[in-house]
Design a protein around this motif. Structure first.
Motif, PDB file in Angstrom:
ATOM      1  N   GLN A   5      34.063  90.640 -67.713  1.00 25.11           N
ATOM      2  CA  GLN A   5      32.671  91.053 -67.491  1.00 25.11           C
ATOM      3  C   GLN A   5      31.744  90.427 -68.524  1.00 25.11           C
ATOM      4  O   GLN A   5      30.575  90.193 -68.250  1.00 25.11           O
ATOM      5  N   LEU A   6      32.284  90.168 -69.717  1.00 28.58           N
ATOM      6  CA  LEU A   6      31.486  89.496 -70.741  1.00 28.58           C
ATOM      7  C   LEU A   6      32.399  88.609 -71.575  1.00 28.58           C
ATOM      8  O   LEU A   6      33.393  89.083 -72.122  1.00 28.58           O
ATOM      9  N   CYS A   7      32.042  87.325 -71.649  1.00 22.91           N
ATOM     10  CA  CYS A   7      32.748  86.429 -72.566  1.00 22.91           C
ATOM     11  C   CYS A   7      31.911  86.333 -73.834  1.00 22.91           C
ATOM     12  O   CYS A   7      30.733  85.971 -73.781  1.00 22.91           O
ATOM     13  N   LEU A   8      32.504  86.707 -74.951  1.00 25.89           N
ATOM     14  CA  LEU A   8      31.756  86.821 -76.200  1.00 25.89           C
ATOM     15  C   LEU A   8      32.036  85.613 -77.095  1.00 25.89           C
ATOM     16  O   LEU A   8      33.192  85.318 -77.414  1.00 25.89           O
ATOM     17  N   LEU A   9      30.961  84.945 -77.503  1.00 34.32           N
ATOM     18  CA  LEU A   9      31.101  83.720 -78.280  1.00 34.32           C
ATOM     19  C   LEU A   9      30.332  83.826 -79.600  1.00 34.32           C
ATOM     20  O   LEU A   9      29.100  83.760 -79.590  1.00 34.32           O
ATOM     21  N   PRO A  10      31.027  84.010 -80.712  1.00 33.77           N
ATOM     22  CA  PRO A  10      30.332  83.882 -82.001  1.00 33.77           C
ATOM     23  C   PRO A  10      30.022  82.405 -82.222  1.00 33.77           C
ATOM     24  O   PRO A  10      30.875  81.548 -81.964  1.00 33.77           O
ATOM     25  N   VAL A  11      28.797  82.096 -82.681  1.00 32.14           N
ATOM     26  CA  VAL A  11      28.414  80.693 -82.831  1.00 32.14           C
ATOM     27  C   VAL A  11      29.297  80.000 -83.877  1.00 32.14           C
ATOM     28  O   VAL A  11      29.797  78.906 -83.666  1.00 32.14           O
ATOM     29  N   ALA A  12      29.517  80.682 -85.013  1.00 28.92           N
ATOM     30  CA  ALA A  12      30.303  80.078 -86.104  1.00 28.92           C
ATOM     31  C   ALA A  12      31.180  81.137 -86.752  1.00 28.92           C
ATOM     32  O   ALA A  12      31.061  82.331 -86.445  1.00 28.92           O
ATOM     33  N   ALA A  13      32.043  80.684 -87.648  1.00 28.29           N
ATOM     34  CA  ALA A  13      32.992  81.590 -88.310  1.00 28.29           C
ATOM     35  C   ALA A  13      32.265  82.733 -89.021  1.00 28.29           C
ATOM     36  O   ALA A  13      32.794  83.852 -89.108  1.00 28.29           O
ATOM     37  N   ALA A  14      31.064  82.481 -89.493  1.00 29.63           N
ATOM     38  CA  ALA A  14      30.304  83.518 -90.211  1.00 29.63           C
ATOM     39  C   ALA A  14      29.985  84.720 -89.325  1.00 29.63           C
ATOM     40  O   ALA A  14      29.748  85.826 -89.816  1.00 29.63           O
ATOM     41  N   LEU A  64      37.023  87.562 -76.032  1.00 31.86           N
ATOM     42  CA  LEU A  64      36.480  86.905 -77.226  1.00 31.86           C
ATOM     43  C   LEU A  64      37.005  85.485 -77.289  1.00 31.86           C
ATOM     44  O   LEU A  64      38.217  85.253 -77.219  1.00 31.86           O
ATOM     45  N   GLU A  65      36.095  84.533 -77.428  1.00 32.91           N
ATOM     46  CA  GLU A  65      36.484  83.119 -77.584  1.00 32.91           C
ATOM     47  C   GLU A  65      35.843  82.605 -78.860  1.00 32.91           C
ATOM     48  O   GLU A  65      34.718  82.101 -78.852  1.00 32.91           O
ATOM     49  N   PRO A  66      36.548  82.722 -79.990  1.00 30.28           N
ATOM     50  CA  PRO A  66      35.905  82.393 -81.269  1.00 30.28           C
ATOM     51  C   PRO A  66      35.989  80.916 -81.680  1.00 30.28           C
ATOM     52  O   PRO A  66      35.222  80.486 -82.534  1.00 30.28           O
ATOM     53  N   ASP A  67      36.917  80.158 -81.085  1.00 31.92           N
ATOM     54  CA  ASP A  67      37.194  78.821 -81.644  1.00 31.92           C
ATOM     55  C   ASP A  67      36.752  77.679 -80.733  1.00 31.92           C
ATOM     56  O   ASP A  67      36.796  77.803 -79.518  1.00 31.92           O
ATOM     57  N   GLY A  68      36.365  76.587 -81.372  1.00 29.74           N
ATOM     58  CA  GLY A  68      35.990  75.385 -80.631  1.00 29.74           C
ATOM     59  C   GLY A  68      34.482  75.235 -80.578  1.00 29.74           C
ATOM     60  O   GLY A  68      33.741  76.123 -81.006  1.00 29.74           O
ATOM     61  N   SER A  69      34.035  74.132 -79.977  1.00 28.77           N
ATOM     62  CA  SER A  69      32.592  73.896 -79.925  1.00 28.77           C
ATOM     63  C   SER A  69      31.953  74.882 -78.953  1.00 28.77           C
ATOM     64  O   SER A  69      32.564  75.266 -77.948  1.00 28.77           O
ATOM     65  N   LEU A  70      30.738  75.294 -79.280  1.00 30.07           N
ATOM     66  CA  LEU A  70      30.064  76.304 -78.458  1.00 30.07           C
ATOM     67  C   LEU A  70      29.880  75.794 -77.021  1.00 30.07           C
ATOM     68  O   LEU A  70      30.122  76.517 -76.056  1.00 30.07           O
ATOM     69  N   GLY A  71      29.476  74.528 -76.908  1.00 29.96           N
ATOM     70  CA  GLY A  71      29.245  73.954 -75.582  1.00 29.96           C
ATOM     71  C   GLY A  71      30.508  73.979 -74.729  1.00 29.96           C
ATOM     72  O   GLY A  71      30.488  74.327 -73.554  1.00 29.96           O
TER      73      GLY A  71
END
Ligand SMILES: [Zn+2]
Length: 415
Positions: free
Chosen positions: A315-324, A345-352
């Motif tokens: 329902q929601l894919c959550l992307l932190p922009v950077a490790a911070a 949660l998808e924390p790793d890799g380029s945002l695009g």
């Protein structure tokens, strides 16, 4: 931004869409026509089952359970052996008996009815079961979720007095049409299949005429297009089919309300009337969702995988922009999961790249937490289906998703 081409026909094959979303898989060692539901597919199926159960209960059904096996004699008595043994798996000899995997659930439900005596006062009874049944289809005809060897059917059998026929058909049809409205399936027309003068129709001509007149009246007052198909009835009774168009514009019947004059005779199913005598009961086959496999395939294709939010595996894919922002993202995941939201949660890799992956997975919403959102307990949310973007408090987003899912709305209204 990657846009999914909605018009490309290959994008509307549920096998392709299913692969991108992780809905199902097959394995040669498991066998053809025996798909495995992967976690994302299991979410879709679980939600469909839940919905089917709610609708069944709301329309007065009682849940029952029955085994997938039965003696060959049961299906000889029901008539399935004579008509469908080619499509059945071969009998298994067990302790002097021959057991078969059932090709339909009706005989078991007939036996549930026969297990107790029924008075005219307690009718109708309506048994509902999410019940697997089996077809030994040739390997060459099997395909994805749409042609399979195990069909998990949302199946209801109604046993009623002849004078209750019309009310029961109204109840069944209205439950179906309401459910389709929630699923976002447009009904093309209702098809009433009747008998003609040809041979092979079972039961009295008068009984047919009367039943067909009742069905005709019900169909005509629904305010939808309807057509009559003389000679198209099953040999055991007239039926109403709900006709829809699939993603390729091809007509198919997706649900049926089917009268049955045959099985009550074969199983000697009766009720005790006001006069104290036994009378033949009337049987109606119906469901809401029908086959789980076929409905999932159908919905994946008409929505191109962008399912209504209550059915969406993510329902929601959550992307932190950077490790911070990882900590803020973890907090957000906890808050959203506690509210019942299916979040990934998808924390790793380029945002695009992560956005592109989320879009091809058809996640319902994409939420981004950058430095400014993290400091304010906020999130920037995109709805890829509508193109709407909004920045809002996390708690507010959780509330909006929860409300939309609770109402089984098509999507979350942002902005
Ligand atoms: Zn049935």
């Amino acid at each position: 931004m990657i846009m999914i081409d909605q018009d490309r026909p290959s994008a509307r094959d549920h096998r392709e869409i299913g692969r991108a979303m992780g809905v199902f898989a097959g394995h040669p060692d498991v066998g053809a026509g025996l798909p495995l539901w992967l976690p994302s597919g299991a979410v879709i199926r679980h939600e469909l089952e839940q919905f089917a159960r709610e609708v069944a209960l709301a329309s007065g059904c009682q849940p029952v359970y029955s085994p997938v096996l039965g003696k060959r004699a049961l299906f000889e008595r029901s008539g399935h052996w004579e008509k469908f043994s080619e499509d059945m798996f071969p009998p298994m000899p067990v302790g002097g008996d021959q057991l078969v995997l059932r090709p339909a659930n009706c005989p078991h439900h007939a036996m549930i009815y026969a297990a107790e005596q029924h008075s005219y006062r307690e009718l109708p009874v309506r048994y509902n079961e999410l019940a697997p049944m089996f077809r030994s289809e040739p390997s060459g005809s099997l395909s994805g979720l749409s042609r399979v060897r195990q069909i998990d059917l949302d199946d209801t059998h109604v046993f009623c007095r002849p004078d209750q026929l019309r009310d029961e058909v109204v109840l069944a049809l209205d439950a179906l049409l309401d459910a389709f409205a929630v699923l976002g399936i447009d009904v093309e027309y209702l098809r009433l299949s009747c008998r003609d003068d040809g041979p092979g129709f079972l039961g009295e001509a008068d009984q047919w005429r009367q039943a067909e007149a009742e069905l005709r009246a019900v169909v005509a007052e629904r305010g939808l297009d309807w057509r009559e198909a003389p000679g198209e009835a099953a040999f055991y009774g007239p039926k109403i089919d709900v006709q829809v168009l699939d993603a390729a514009g091809k007509e198919e019947s997706i649900a049926t309300v089917q009268l049955d004059f045959n099985q009550p005779e074969r199983f000697d199913l009766s009720y005790i009337g006001e006069d104290g005598a036994a009378h033949r009961v009337l049987m109606i086959h119906r469901g809401i969702i029908g086959s789980m496999q076929r409905m999932a395939a159908f919905l994946l294709e008409i929505y191109d995988g962008r399912l209504p939010v209550w059915l969406a595996p993510v329902q929601l894919c959550l992307l932190p922009v950077a490790a911070a922002q990882r900590e803020a993202a973890d907090d957000a995941v906890r808050l959203l999961r506690a509210a019942g939201v299916r979040v990934r949660l998808e924390p790793d890799g380029s945002l695009g790249r992560r956005i592109q992956d989320s879009r091809s997975r058809r996640d319902a919403l994409i939420g981004v937490i950058g430095a400014s959102e993290a400091g304010a307990d906020e999130i920037t949310v995109d709805d890829p289906a509508s193109g709407v973007r909004d920045r809002l408090k996390l708690a507010r987003l959780a509330e909006l998703i929860k409300e939309a899912v609770g109402r089984r709305d098509r999507r979350v209204v942002l902005g």
